[in-house]
Design an enzyme around this catalytic site. Sequence first.
Site, PDB file in Angstrom:
ATOM      1  N   CYS A   1       0.800  -1.218   0.000  1.00  0.00           N
ATOM      2  CA  CYS A   1       0.000   0.000   0.000  1.00  0.00           C
ATOM      3  C   CYS A   1       0.836   1.273   0.000  1.00  0.00           C
ATOM      4  O   CYS A   1       0.282   2.356   0.049  1.00  0.00           O
ATOM      5  CB  CYS A   1      -0.913  -0.002   1.230  1.00  0.00           C
ATOM      6  SG  CYS A   1      -0.007  -0.052   2.802  1.00  0.00           S
ATOM      7  N   GLN A   2       2.160   1.156  -0.061  1.00  0.00           N
ATOM      8  CA  GLN A   2       2.974   2.355   0.090  1.00  0.00           C
ATOM      9  C   GLN A   2       2.632   3.416  -0.947  1.00  0.00           C
ATOM     10  O   GLN A   2       2.634   4.607  -0.684  1.00  0.00           O
ATOM     11  CB  GLN A   2       4.469   2.017  -0.013  1.00  0.00           C
ATOM     12  CG  GLN A   2       4.946   1.075   1.071  1.00  0.00           C
ATOM     13  CD  GLN A   2       4.871  -0.368   0.620  1.00  0.00           C
ATOM     14  OE1 GLN A   2       3.951  -0.776  -0.085  1.00  0.00           O
ATOM     15  NE2 GLN A   2       5.847  -1.150   1.020  1.00  0.00           N
TER      16      GLN A   2
END
Length: 328
Positions: A72-73
């Site tokens: 999800c970065q």
Amino acid sequence: MLKVASLFSGAGGLDFGFKEAGFDIVWANDIFLEAAETYKINIGPHITTESIENIPSSSIPDVDIIIGGFPCQGFSLANTKRHTEDSRNKLYLEFVRVLSDKRPLFFIAENVRGILSLGEGKIFERILQDFSDAGYNVKFKLFNTADYGIPQSRHRVFLFGTRKDLDIDSDHFPPKATHCNPISAKEKGLYPWISIGQALKNIPEPEQNHNLENHTASQYKLRFNGYIGHRLIDPDQPSPTITARGDERGGVVIHHHPKNHRRLTVREVALIQTFPINYKFIGSNTSVYRQIGNAVPPMMGKVIAEAVLKTHHQWQKKQHDTKHAIAA
């Protein structure tokens, strides 16, 4: 017992929650080597560290559900440089690929709330369409984990997919909240949020005698400037989000003790994330803080798992009723 394959498993927060709910985790994958070692010692040896991009679907066991929090970065609101072309955003396509090939009954995918607004919402629309094209009806909700008895305000999106041919609209997702702000808890018939002070009230100071693992003091000098990792903590409120900024590309976020006199230890951060007190973590403190910050709180994982289990029972009842109707 429903069988589960887990993608982007990390230290096993989501998987542990599903295991606690009675699911059988038969296969898992993550490239974070130390997180995989943590997973092995607490959940089982069935995790592989090969990149999912190099794993053919045929080598993954047939299962009833696929779960995972795809990286999800690139989606995170905490990532000020996020953009639609971040290569890490595309790993969800590996999730879709495995889902399309394996065709389990259900899937659960988890991500940060920033995924909802990326590209003015168009990226999330594309993700939903990809899961639909893979053959699944998808529901989603933005949850605050504090609303489910977790001592942490953590907003995360969960997607729940049911295979289209099952023809079932789950009555059980999203699960109903059990907790809320103490001011309105009695009026709503819910429990008050659990505060960070309550969660850690029986945990000794690191320098005191104790037998806790991963509970050592840090020499880090606290700062209080209001930014993430440098905020004054209210002991009577749920903890701010335990986060780690993802991977080796970002530094570990500092989290303050509710007394605001030192940094939280690894064990304390893990307890706020609802890992059991005897859950063992492998690696340096920096690595373990990251493992914990990246994880789904196991208690939240169990809440989601129970919703899946109830949906499966709902589907089985529908099948049973249909057969009896035909026989009649």
